[in-house]
Design a protein around this motif. Structure first.
Motif, PDB file in Angstrom:
ATOM      1  N   ILE A 128      12.736   0.102  -8.507  1.00  0.00           N
ATOM      2  CA  ILE A 128      13.201   1.232  -7.707  1.00  0.00           C
ATOM      3  C   ILE A 128      12.681   1.101  -6.279  1.00  0.00           C
ATOM      4  CG2 ILE A 128      13.104   3.738  -7.375  1.00  0.00           C
ATOM      5  CD1 ILE A 128      12.870   3.963 -10.447  1.00  0.00           C
ATOM      6  N   LYS A 129      11.362   1.046  -6.134  1.00  0.00           N
ATOM      7  CA  LYS A 129      10.762   0.879  -4.810  1.00  0.00           C
ATOM      8  C   LYS A 129       9.334   0.378  -4.948  1.00  0.00           C
ATOM      9  CE  LYS A 129       9.210   5.655  -4.303  1.00  0.00           C
ATOM     10  NZ  LYS A 129       9.287   6.865  -3.492  1.00  0.00           N
ATOM     11  N   LEU A 130       8.782   0.008  -3.821  1.00  0.00           N
ATOM     12  CA  LEU A 130       7.419  -0.496  -3.743  1.00  0.00           C
ATOM     13  C   LEU A 130       6.628   0.408  -2.813  1.00  0.00           C
ATOM     14  CD1 LEU A 130       5.183  -2.738  -3.937  1.00  0.00           C
ATOM     15  CD2 LEU A 130       6.324  -3.813  -2.003  1.00  0.00           C
ATOM     16  N   GLU A 131       5.447   0.820  -3.248  1.00  0.00           N
ATOM     17  CA  GLU A 131       4.514   1.517  -2.378  1.00  0.00           C
ATOM     18  C   GLU A 131       3.410   0.516  -2.087  1.00  0.00           C
ATOM     19  OE1 GLU A 131       3.340   4.982  -4.559  1.00  0.00           O
ATOM     20  OE2 GLU A 131       5.216   6.010  -4.133  1.00  0.00           O
ATOM     21  N   CYS A 132       3.063   0.325  -0.813  1.00  0.00           N
ATOM     22  CA  CYS A 132       2.092  -0.718  -0.496  1.00  0.00           C
ATOM     23  C   CYS A 132       1.365  -0.464   0.815  1.00  0.00           C
ATOM     24  CB  CYS A 132       2.764  -2.078  -0.447  1.00  0.00           C
ATOM     25  SG  CYS A 132       3.942  -2.281   0.906  1.00  0.00           S
ATOM     26  N   CYS A 133       0.315  -1.237   0.996  1.00  0.00           N
ATOM     27  CA  CYS A 133      -0.398  -1.319   2.261  1.00  0.00           C
ATOM     28  C   CYS A 133      -0.990  -2.717   2.341  1.00  0.00           C
ATOM     29  CB  CYS A 133      -1.481  -0.256   2.386  1.00  0.00           C
ATOM     30  SG  CYS A 133      -2.923  -0.534   1.357  1.00  0.00           S
ATOM     31  N   SER A 134      -1.361  -3.122   3.528  1.00  0.00           N
ATOM     32  CA  SER A 134      -1.990  -4.436   3.655  1.00  0.00           C
ATOM     33  C   SER A 134      -3.455  -4.329   3.256  1.00  0.00           C
ATOM     34  CB  SER A 134      -1.877  -4.952   5.096  1.00  0.00           C
ATOM     35  OG  SER A 134      -2.748  -4.231   5.936  1.00  0.00           O
ATOM     36  N   PHE A 135      -4.017  -5.438   2.830  1.00  0.00           N
ATOM     37  CA  PHE A 135      -5.425  -5.469   2.479  1.00  0.00           C
ATOM     38  C   PHE A 135      -6.278  -5.097   3.684  1.00  0.00           C
ATOM     39  CE2 PHE A 135      -9.485  -7.695   2.051  1.00  0.00           C
ATOM     40  CZ  PHE A 135      -9.920  -7.189   0.847  1.00  0.00           C
ATOM     41  N   ASP A 136      -5.902  -5.603   4.857  1.00  0.00           N
ATOM     42  CA  ASP A 136      -6.658  -5.305   6.080  1.00  0.00           C
ATOM     43  C   ASP A 136      -6.638  -3.811   6.402  1.00  0.00           C
ATOM     44  OD1 ASP A 136      -7.339  -7.982   6.402  1.00  0.00           O
ATOM     45  OD2 ASP A 136      -5.648  -8.391   7.744  1.00  0.00           O
ATOM     46  N   ASP A 137      -5.484  -3.157   6.235  1.00  0.00           N
ATOM     47  CA  ASP A 137      -5.407  -1.716   6.465  1.00  0.00           C
ATOM     48  C   ASP A 137      -6.276  -0.963   5.466  1.00  0.00           C
ATOM     49  OD1 ASP A 137      -3.705  -1.984   8.618  1.00  0.00           O
ATOM     50  OD2 ASP A 137      -1.881  -1.555   7.463  1.00  0.00           O
ATOM     51  N   PHE A 138      -6.283  -1.414   4.220  1.00  0.00           N
ATOM     52  CA  PHE A 138      -7.109  -0.777   3.192  1.00  0.00           C
ATOM     53  C   PHE A 138      -8.587  -0.844   3.569  1.00  0.00           C
ATOM     54  CE2 PHE A 138      -9.592  -0.988  -0.748  1.00  0.00           C
ATOM     55  CZ  PHE A 138      -9.263   0.230  -1.308  1.00  0.00           C
ATOM     56  N   LYS A 161      -0.815   4.461   6.874  1.00  0.00           N
ATOM     57  CA  LYS A 161      -0.680   3.017   6.668  1.00  0.00           C
ATOM     58  C   LYS A 161      -0.081   2.669   5.299  1.00  0.00           C
ATOM     59  CE  LYS A 161      -3.041   1.853  10.432  1.00  0.00           C
ATOM     60  NZ  LYS A 161      -2.668   0.908  11.433  1.00  0.00           N
ATOM     61  N   TYR A 162       0.172   3.683   4.462  1.00  0.00           N
ATOM     62  CA  TYR A 162       0.737   3.463   3.138  1.00  0.00           C
ATOM     63  C   TYR A 162       2.247   3.574   3.261  1.00  0.00           C
ATOM     64  CZ  TYR A 162       0.566   3.650  -1.998  1.00  0.00           C
ATOM     65  OH  TYR A 162       0.683   3.365  -3.337  1.00  0.00           O
ATOM     66  N   ARG A 163       2.958   2.524   2.870  1.00  0.00           N
ATOM     67  CA  ARG A 163       4.398   2.451   3.097  1.00  0.00           C
ATOM     68  C   ARG A 163       5.194   2.474   1.792  1.00  0.00           C
ATOM     69  NH1 ARG A 163       2.169  -2.020   5.078  1.00  0.00           N
ATOM     70  NH2 ARG A 163       3.474  -3.393   3.856  1.00  0.00           N
ATOM     71  N   MET A 164       6.443   2.908   1.909  1.00  0.00           N
ATOM     72  CA  MET A 164       7.413   2.782   0.823  1.00  0.00           C
ATOM     73  C   MET A 164       8.440   1.769   1.282  1.00  0.00           C
ATOM     74  SD  MET A 164       8.051   6.516  -0.739  1.00  0.00           S
ATOM     75  CE  MET A 164       7.178   7.735   0.216  1.00  0.00           C
ATOM     76  N   GLU A 165       8.681   0.775   0.440  1.00  0.00           N
ATOM     77  CA  GLU A 165       9.607  -0.307   0.794  1.00  0.00           C
ATOM     78  C   GLU A 165      10.669  -0.441  -0.282  1.00  0.00           C
ATOM     79  OE1 GLU A 165       9.438  -1.647   3.660  1.00  0.00           O
ATOM     80  OE2 GLU A 165       7.369  -1.394   4.306  1.00  0.00           O
ATOM     81  N   GLY A 166      11.812  -0.997   0.113  1.00  0.00           N
ATOM     82  CA  GLY A 166      12.938  -1.162  -0.803  1.00  0.00           C
ATOM     83  C   GLY A 166      13.086  -2.583  -1.310  1.00  0.00           C
ATOM     84  N   LYS A 167      14.252  -2.852  -1.876  1.00  0.00           N
ATOM     85  CA  LYS A 167      14.531  -4.135  -2.535  1.00  0.00           C
ATOM     86  C   LYS A 167      14.511  -5.327  -1.593  1.00  0.00           C
ATOM     87  CE  LYS A 167      17.224  -2.206  -6.284  1.00  0.00           C
ATOM     88  NZ  LYS A 167      18.439  -2.274  -7.065  1.00  0.00           N
ATOM     89  N   ASN A 168      14.747  -5.116  -0.314  1.00  0.00           N
ATOM     90  CA  ASN A 168      14.810  -6.231   0.633  1.00  0.00           C
ATOM     91  C   ASN A 168      13.471  -6.549   1.290  1.00  0.00           C
ATOM     92  OD1 ASN A 168      17.573  -6.594   0.181  1.00  0.00           O
ATOM     93  ND2 ASN A 168      18.068  -4.979   1.640  1.00  0.00           N
ATOM     94  N   TYR A 169      12.444  -5.777   0.970  1.00  0.00           N
ATOM     95  CA  TYR A 169      11.128  -6.004   1.577  1.00  0.00           C
ATOM     96  C   TYR A 169      10.566  -7.353   1.132  1.00  0.00           C
ATOM     97  CZ  TYR A 169       6.183  -5.511   2.690  1.00  0.00           C
ATOM     98  OH  TYR A 169       4.910  -5.714   3.168  1.00  0.00           O
ATOM     99  N   ILE A 170      10.081  -8.125   2.091  1.00  0.00           N
ATOM    100  CA  ILE A 170       9.428  -9.398   1.796  1.00  0.00           C
ATOM    101  C   ILE A 170       7.938  -9.120   1.661  1.00  0.00           C
ATOM    102  CG2 ILE A 170       8.959 -11.751   2.605  1.00  0.00           C
ATOM    103  CD1 ILE A 170      11.933 -11.193   1.953  1.00  0.00           C
ATOM    104  N   VAL A 171       7.411  -9.339   0.474  1.00  0.00           N
ATOM    105  CA  VAL A 171       5.999  -9.082   0.203  1.00  0.00           C
ATOM    106  C   VAL A 171       5.144  -9.990   1.081  1.00  0.00           C
ATOM    107  CG1 VAL A 171       4.194  -9.149  -1.569  1.00  0.00           C
ATOM    108  CG2 VAL A 171       6.473  -8.302  -2.142  1.00  0.00           C
ATOM    109  N   GLN A 172       4.142  -9.393   1.702  1.00  0.00           N
ATOM    110  CA  GLN A 172       3.265 -10.118   2.612  1.00  0.00           C
ATOM    111  C   GLN A 172       1.994 -10.563   1.891  1.00  0.00           C
ATOM    112  OE1 GLN A 172       4.394 -10.746   5.881  1.00  0.00           O
ATOM    113  NE2 GLN A 172       6.206  -9.907   4.852  1.00  0.00           N
TER     114      GLN A 172
END
Length: 116
Positions: A59-69, A87-98
């Motif tokens: 459905i979606k991804l909730e994420c943040c970068s390790f550095d932001d954490f 800094k906590y984001r919601m991303e969709g199907k096209n998000y490229i995981v960093q």
């Protein structure tokens, strides 16, 4: 080694880079896990590394970068300070995981119909 310590971390980083791999984290109350994916993987593909149902029902991804954490977290073991800092984001199907993302996947459990 002349007091430099182990070369193993450097060897691992070089290996990941040469193989075009990266990692992301998932975290829960009981454990933190590190998952390896190909560089350029989309959020559903990264979810599929954990379980194929995660990819199929993404459905979606909730994420943040390790550095932001690390920057936002003040000794807490949760995401509240990261969310408060925006800094906590919601991303969709096209998000490229960093590389180094901390991910929480939301998915709909795939329902299998009866096979004939």
């Amino acid at each position: 080694l002349n007091g430099r310590g182990s070369v193993l971390p450097r060897l691992i980083k070089c290996g990941y880079k040469q193989l075009k791999l990266q990692y992301y984290f998932t975290a829960g109350e009981k454990e933190v896990r590190c998952w390896t994916v190909a560089a350029g993987s989309t959020a559903p593909q990264a979810a599929g590394v954990i379980h194929t149902d995660f990819e199929a029902g993404f459905i979606k991804l909730e994420c943040c970068s390790f550095d932001d954490f690390i920057e936002c977290n003040k000794g807490e073991k949760n995401m509240s300070s990261v969310k408060a800092a925006g800094k906590y984001r919601m991303e969709g199907k096209n998000y490229i995981v960093q590389d180094g993302d901390i991910c929480h996947f939301l998915f709909n459990k795939a329902t299998g119909g009866k096979k004939k």
